[in-house]
Write an enzyme that holds these catalytic residues in place. Structure first.
Site, PDB file in Angstrom:
ATOM      1  N   HIS A  69       0.676  -1.292   0.232  1.00  0.00           N
ATOM      2  CA  HIS A  69       0.015   0.067   0.126  1.00  0.00           C
ATOM      3  C   HIS A  69       0.566   0.919   0.171  1.00  0.00           C
ATOM      4  O   HIS A  69       0.843   1.889  -0.860  1.00  0.00           O
ATOM      5  CB  HIS A  69      -0.984  -0.477   1.246  1.00  0.00           C
ATOM      6  CG  HIS A  69      -1.766   1.317   1.015  1.00  0.00           C
ATOM      7  ND1 HIS A  69      -2.406   1.766   0.947  1.00  0.00           N
ATOM      8  CD2 HIS A  69      -1.289   2.563   2.545  1.00  0.00           C
ATOM      9  CE1 HIS A  69      -3.227   3.093   1.042  1.00  0.00           C
ATOM     10  NE2 HIS A  69      -2.393   3.359   2.366  1.00  0.00           N
ATOM     11  N   ASP A  98       7.685  22.327 -25.852  1.00  0.00           N
ATOM     12  CA  ASP A  98       7.081  21.075 -25.384  1.00  0.00           C
ATOM     13  C   ASP A  98       8.193  20.856 -24.242  1.00  0.00           C
ATOM     14  O   ASP A  98       9.041  22.047 -23.985  1.00  0.00           O
ATOM     15  CB  ASP A  98       7.991  19.959 -26.157  1.00  0.00           C
ATOM     16  CG  ASP A  98       6.826  18.526 -26.568  1.00  0.00           C
ATOM     17  OD1 ASP A  98       7.200  18.030 -25.027  1.00  0.00           O
ATOM     18  OD2 ASP A  98       6.654  18.513 -27.110  1.00  0.00           O
ATOM     19  N   TRP A 134       7.055  -0.289   4.157  1.00  0.00           N
ATOM     20  CA  TRP A 134       7.275   0.887   3.031  1.00  0.00           C
ATOM     21  C   TRP A 134       8.739   1.136   3.375  1.00  0.00           C
ATOM     22  O   TRP A 134       9.556   1.660   2.470  1.00  0.00           O
ATOM     23  CB  TRP A 134       6.561   1.873   2.739  1.00  0.00           C
ATOM     24  CG  TRP A 134       6.311   2.987   3.283  1.00  0.00           C
ATOM     25  CD1 TRP A 134       6.438   4.180   4.168  1.00  0.00           C
ATOM     26  CD2 TRP A 134       6.920   4.619   2.972  1.00  0.00           C
ATOM     27  NE1 TRP A 134       6.229   4.852   4.905  1.00  0.00           N
ATOM     28  CE2 TRP A 134       7.389   5.647   3.490  1.00  0.00           C
ATOM     29  CE3 TRP A 134       8.110   4.630   1.637  1.00  0.00           C
ATOM     30  CZ2 TRP A 134       7.360   6.879   3.757  1.00  0.00           C
ATOM     31  CZ3 TRP A 134       8.893   5.855   1.421  1.00  0.00           C
ATOM     32  CH2 TRP A 134       8.503   6.645   2.921  1.00  0.00           C
ATOM     33  N   SER A 162      13.241   6.639 -13.342  1.00  0.00           N
ATOM     34  CA  SER A 162      12.433   7.382 -14.101  1.00  0.00           C
ATOM     35  C   SER A 162      12.508   9.045 -13.393  1.00  0.00           C
ATOM     36  O   SER A 162      12.350   9.704 -14.188  1.00  0.00           O
ATOM     37  CB  SER A 162      10.999   6.289 -13.588  1.00  0.00           C
ATOM     38  OG  SER A 162       9.902   7.505 -13.697  1.00  0.00           O
ATOM     39  N   SER A 163      12.313   8.318 -12.275  1.00  0.00           N
ATOM     40  CA  SER A 163      12.298  10.368 -11.217  1.00  0.00           C
ATOM     41  C   SER A 163      13.386  10.657 -11.489  1.00  0.00           C
ATOM     42  O   SER A 163      13.184  12.047 -12.295  1.00  0.00           O
ATOM     43  CB  SER A 163      12.535   9.488 -10.308  1.00  0.00           C
ATOM     44  OG  SER A 163      11.007   9.322  -9.501  1.00  0.00           O
ATOM     45  N   HIS A 246      13.334  12.048   4.381  1.00  0.00           N
ATOM     46  CA  HIS A 246      12.364  13.246   4.637  1.00  0.00           C
ATOM     47  C   HIS A 246      12.634  13.653   3.372  1.00  0.00           C
ATOM     48  O   HIS A 246      11.124  14.600   3.013  1.00  0.00           O
ATOM     49  CB  HIS A 246      13.352  13.741   5.893  1.00  0.00           C
ATOM     50  CG  HIS A 246      12.260  14.829   6.392  1.00  0.00           C
ATOM     51  ND1 HIS A 246      10.929  14.389   6.821  1.00  0.00           N
ATOM     52  CD2 HIS A 246      11.961  16.254   6.086  1.00  0.00           C
ATOM     53  CE1 HIS A 246      10.592  15.531   7.234  1.00  0.00           C
ATOM     54  NE2 HIS A 246      11.421  16.815   6.377  1.00  0.00           N
ATOM     55  N   GLU A 248      11.793  13.037   0.908  1.00  0.00           N
ATOM     56  CA  GLU A 248      11.022  12.395  -0.019  1.00  0.00           C
ATOM     57  C   GLU A 248       9.467  13.237   0.062  1.00  0.00           C
ATOM     58  O   GLU A 248       8.475  13.418  -0.782  1.00  0.00           O
ATOM     59  CB  GLU A 248      11.016  10.726   0.300  1.00  0.00           C
ATOM     60  CG  GLU A 248       9.629   9.946  -0.461  1.00  0.00           C
ATOM     61  CD  GLU A 248       9.488  10.415  -2.339  1.00  0.00           C
ATOM     62  OE1 GLU A 248      10.738  10.629  -2.768  1.00  0.00           O
ATOM     63  OE2 GLU A 248       8.587   9.943  -2.415  1.00  0.00           O
ATOM     64  N   TYR A 250       8.559  15.825   1.137  1.00  0.00           N
ATOM     65  CA  TYR A 250       8.742  17.040   0.710  1.00  0.00           C
ATOM     66  C   TYR A 250       8.769  17.423  -1.007  1.00  0.00           C
ATOM     67  O   TYR A 250       7.743  18.306  -1.756  1.00  0.00           O
ATOM     68  CB  TYR A 250       9.678  17.968   0.996  1.00  0.00           C
ATOM     69  CG  TYR A 250       9.298  17.965   2.197  1.00  0.00           C
ATOM     70  CD1 TYR A 250       8.273  19.515   2.635  1.00  0.00           C
ATOM     71  CD2 TYR A 250       9.717  17.620   3.497  1.00  0.00           C
ATOM     72  CE1 TYR A 250       7.897  19.924   4.354  1.00  0.00           C
ATOM     73  CE2 TYR A 250       9.088  18.005   4.564  1.00  0.00           C
ATOM     74  CZ  TYR A 250       8.818  19.442   5.208  1.00  0.00           C
ATOM     75  OH  TYR A 250       8.228  19.478   6.071  1.00  0.00           O
ATOM     76  N   SER A 261      -1.102  27.015  -4.743  1.00  0.00           N
ATOM     77  CA  SER A 261      -1.152  28.784  -5.193  1.00  0.00           C
ATOM     78  C   SER A 261      -1.538  28.425  -6.305  1.00  0.00           C
ATOM     79  O   SER A 261      -1.770  30.321  -6.658  1.00  0.00           O
ATOM     80  CB  SER A 261      -0.093  28.558  -4.923  1.00  0.00           C
ATOM     81  OG  SER A 261       1.268  28.559  -3.864  1.00  0.00           O
ATOM     82  N   HIS A 295      14.478  12.708  12.486  1.00  0.00           N
ATOM     83  CA  HIS A 295      13.420  12.831  13.397  1.00  0.00           C
ATOM     84  C   HIS A 295      12.656  11.951  13.428  1.00  0.00           C
ATOM     85  O   HIS A 295      11.891  11.458  14.490  1.00  0.00           O
ATOM     86  CB  HIS A 295      12.737  14.301  13.247  1.00  0.00           C
ATOM     87  CG  HIS A 295      12.545  14.441  11.598  1.00  0.00           C
ATOM     88  ND1 HIS A 295      12.330  15.480  11.539  1.00  0.00           N
ATOM     89  CD2 HIS A 295      11.144  13.442  11.253  1.00  0.00           C
ATOM     90  CE1 HIS A 295      11.791  15.255  10.209  1.00  0.00           C
ATOM     91  NE2 HIS A 295      11.165  14.072  10.083  1.00  0.00           N
ATOM     92  N   HIS A 296      12.839  11.026  12.374  1.00  0.00           N
ATOM     93  CA  HIS A 296      12.715   9.381  11.997  1.00  0.00           C
ATOM     94  C   HIS A 296      12.848   8.111  13.001  1.00  0.00           C
ATOM     95  O   HIS A 296      12.604   7.139  13.253  1.00  0.00           O
ATOM     96  CB  HIS A 296      12.442   8.961  11.133  1.00  0.00           C
ATOM     97  CG  HIS A 296      12.079   9.610  10.275  1.00  0.00           C
ATOM     98  ND1 HIS A 296      10.201   9.763  10.153  1.00  0.00           N
ATOM     99  CD2 HIS A 296      12.113  10.634   9.401  1.00  0.00           C
ATOM    100  CE1 HIS A 296       9.992  10.189   8.888  1.00  0.00           C
ATOM    101  NE2 HIS A 296      11.102  11.896   8.547  1.00  0.00           N
ATOM    102  N   THR A 321       6.536  27.576   6.355  1.00  0.00           N
ATOM    103  CA  THR A 321       5.582  26.690   5.967  1.00  0.00           C
ATOM    104  C   THR A 321       4.402  27.426   6.372  1.00  0.00           C
ATOM    105  O   THR A 321       2.969  27.590   5.656  1.00  0.00           O
ATOM    106  CB  THR A 321       4.663  25.258   6.208  1.00  0.00           C
ATOM    107  OG1 THR A 321       6.149  24.473   6.393  1.00  0.00           O
ATOM    108  CG2 THR A 321       3.459  24.534   6.282  1.00  0.00           C
ATOM    109  N   LYS A 324       3.447  30.278   4.337  1.00  0.00           N
ATOM    110  CA  LYS A 324       2.938  29.117   3.388  1.00  0.00           C
ATOM    111  C   LYS A 324       1.343  29.569   3.231  1.00  0.00           C
ATOM    112  O   LYS A 324       0.560  30.723   2.625  1.00  0.00           O
ATOM    113  CB  LYS A 324       2.908  27.876   2.872  1.00  0.00           C
ATOM    114  CG  LYS A 324       4.610  28.474   1.862  1.00  0.00           C
ATOM    115  CD  LYS A 324       4.868  27.126   1.064  1.00  0.00           C
ATOM    116  CE  LYS A 324       5.836  27.475  -0.111  1.00  0.00           C
ATOM    117  NZ  LYS A 324       4.903  27.314  -1.074  1.00  0.00           N
ATOM    118  N   ARG A 443       0.921   1.021  15.111  1.00  0.00           N
ATOM    119  CA  ARG A 443       0.992   0.600  13.796  1.00  0.00           C
ATOM    120  C   ARG A 443       1.360  -0.371  13.262  1.00  0.00           C
ATOM    121  O   ARG A 443       1.846  -1.713  13.873  1.00  0.00           O
ATOM    122  CB  ARG A 443       1.292   2.094  13.082  1.00  0.00           C
ATOM    123  CG  ARG A 443       3.307   1.794  13.440  1.00  0.00           C
ATOM    124  CD  ARG A 443       3.769   2.791  12.684  1.00  0.00           C
ATOM    125  NE  ARG A 443       3.578   2.968  11.516  1.00  0.00           N
ATOM    126  CZ  ARG A 443       4.520   3.918  10.720  1.00  0.00           C
ATOM    127  NH1 ARG A 443       5.529   4.503  11.286  1.00  0.00           N
ATOM    128  NH2 ARG A 443       4.564   3.741   9.234  1.00  0.00           N
TER     129      ARG A 443
HETATM  130 CU   CU1 Z   1      11.110  13.839   7.984  1.00  0.00          CU
END
Ligand code: CU1
Length: 519
Positions: A69, A98, A134, A162-163, A246, A248, A250, A261, A295-296, A321, A324, A443
């Site tokens: 998932h 293009d 994941w 690809s990315s 992390h 990722e 963002y 926006s 922080h993880h 943030t 924004k 979890r």
């Molecule tokens: Cu993070």
């Protein structure tokens, strides 16, 4: 031999597509398909958790569901959706004919289905699909992993290629193909957020490739990067993974910020408030995203000084943030607001993402995180950022730009119905997960203690409601493409008459296949 006159037709049009619009369409449909595959996995999870006890699936399969998932939603659904939006919109927004590298654009897309098929095929392999989450922490993903892990590693490599190619293409387009007069500080915010996201991707994806390569070496070539028995350290895995992981998050949320926006000024009939502060806030968030990864990992036994540093650095992200969110609210303030479906999704994104931001601040507080970590509170937190942040904004973007892409108007009543059912379903699913998490429910578990039963049943019911909303979404899109009413000038809100593109753009629509609606 000289027979290639006119555009390719049928399957060849898509296989050999080099046109940014066709490739954008491919990305968006692929993303939508993966959204339903990842959603199906989520439905299995919520069905099992409907009641305490083990009903539907065995724990191993449940873990495969949570793993797949997450992977399918992040790499198959959300990221390709934003690349699809970038393909469609960036050339038109900056007046480019293009994308800069059209054939690489084709390769970037067609690698994606290959990678995802490789990933999903692990279900049918000996030992089954990966079941390590994941985040695939070692040693669960190395010493105790099923044989299919090697295919998982290969799939991650292809996704990364690809990315990276997609990001190089986007940057090359933005840097080289802007129309005369389209200076950097005149670019629409969606283009800016994608330019910064592309930098993040180019910096972060090789780190992901590095960590899966280290796994491959540990599994097959006798190294011990993550094995204490050989002099390595499993905590190293978490450092390398989150140095990718992390940024990722963002990578996923910055293009969402770009989308809202664009939407909010249009439906406020006002220019975006604080454009340049928006650009600098986006760049600040991107920079900070690289220096907060641990922080993880508060509970891995790092020194107190490290915990304090990562705690304060993480809380610092709330500043740009907050800039924004302030700008979006200030854009709406005093505006002539209307709430068509794109605006509903955009406003919901601002509100619900802010809730996810607040719980993120709570999780950033190191001493408290010792209690929250690995609980359902974390699941609730990041689904407020990923679903209400990313997926709500993608839904809004589709309604916002579908009339521009197809020349046809969607059914506003059904779109609003989609929004309200999704809004209610989403909150009923994820808000109770804060409570069970705070009360101690872990979890990634197929079973739980009896005191969590009521909230879990509510959560599961909410998820089924959210799923029904997505079926309405699919219906509205197909209905629009097949038979939608022709979009009138005021209903395309494509910015040609709106205020968000008051910048001089000599020929923003010259690649558009249906006649533009410029006054
Ligand atoms: Cu993070």
């Amino acid at each position: 031999m000289g027979e290639h006159h006119g555009p390719a037709k049928g399957i060849k049009r898509w296989l050999f597509a080099t046109n940014h619009k066709d490739i954008g369409t491919l990305y968006l449909w692929f993303s939508f398909a993966m959204f339903f595959v990842g959603g199906l996995f989520a439905m299995v999870i919520r069905a099992e958790l409907f009641q305490p006890g083990l009903q539907l699936v065995n724990p191993q399969f449940f873990n495969q569901m949570t793993t797949m998932h997450g992977l399918v939603m992040v790499f198959g659904a959300v990221m390709p959706a934003f690349v699809g939006l970038a393909n469609w919109m960036i050339p038109m927004m900056i007046g480019a004919p293009d994308m800069a590298l059209p054939r690489m654009n084709n390769l970037s897309f067609w690698l994606l289905p290959v990678a995802v098929i490789l990933l999903v095929s692990t279900f049918f392999m000996e030992g089954g699909a990966p079941a390590f989450g994941w985040t695939f922490y070692a040693p669960l993903s190395t010493t105790y992993a099923p044989p299919s892990t090697t295919f998982f590693i290969f799939a991650v490599h292809i996704l990364g290629a690809s990315s990276i190619m997609g990001s190089i293409n986007i940057l090359a387009t933005i840097i080289n193909l802007r129309a005369p007069g389209m200076t950097y500080m005149k670019m629409p915010m969606f283009v800016w957020t994608w330019a910064i996201t592309a930098f993040l991707l180019i910096a972060a994806m090789p780190v992901l490739a590095g960590v899966v390569t280290m796994m491959l070496m540990d599994i097959h070539f006798g190294t011990s990067f993550f094995s204490a028995a050989g002099g390595g350290d499993p905590v190293l895995f978490q450092h390398v993974f989150w140095f990718f992981g992390h940024p990722e998050v963002y990578i996923i949320i910055l293009p969402a910020f770009g989308v809202i926006s664009e939407i909010i000024p249009t439906f406020s009939r006002k220019p975006l408030f604080g454009y340049s502060s928006m650009v600098y806030a986006t760049a600040s968030i991107a920079f900070l995203s690289f220096i907060v990864w641990a922080h993880h990992m508060y509970t891995t036994g790092m020194p107190l000084a490290g915990e304090l540093y990562f705690m304060y650095a993480t809380m610092l992200i709330a500043v740009p943030t907050g800039v924004k969110v302030f700008n979006w609210v200030a854009t709406m303030f005093g505006g002539a607001l209307t709430f068509e479906a794109p605006m509903l999704f955009a406003v919901a994104t601002v509100f619900l993402f802010s809730l996810g931001g607040f719980t993120g601040l709570m999780l950033a507080i190191a001493p408290i995180d010792f209690a929250y970590q690995e609980s359902y509170f974390v699941v609730a937190h990041f689904h407020y950022t990923m679903v209400a942040g990313a997926i709500f904004s993608i839904s809004g973007a589709i309604y916002f730009w579908l009339p521009k892409w197809t020349g046809k108007m969607y059914n506003e009543t059904l779109a609003k119905l989609h929004f309200w059912i999704a809004f209610v379903g989403f909150n009923v699913t994820f808000f109770p997960q804060h409570f069970v998490g705070l009360a101690g429910m872990p979890r990634r578990t197929p079973d739980y203690a009896l005191q969590f039963a009521d909230f879990n049943m509510i959560s599961s019911l909410g998820s089924f409601v959210y799923a029904i909303a997505q079926l309405i979404f699919l219906f509205v899109i197909i209905q629009t493409i097949r038979s939608g009413t022709k979009s009138s000038e005021e209903k395309t809100w494509d910015g040609a008459n709106g205020l968000e593109w008051t910048i001089p753009s000599p020929a923003p629509f010259h690649t558009f296949s249906t006649p533009p609606t410029v006054k």
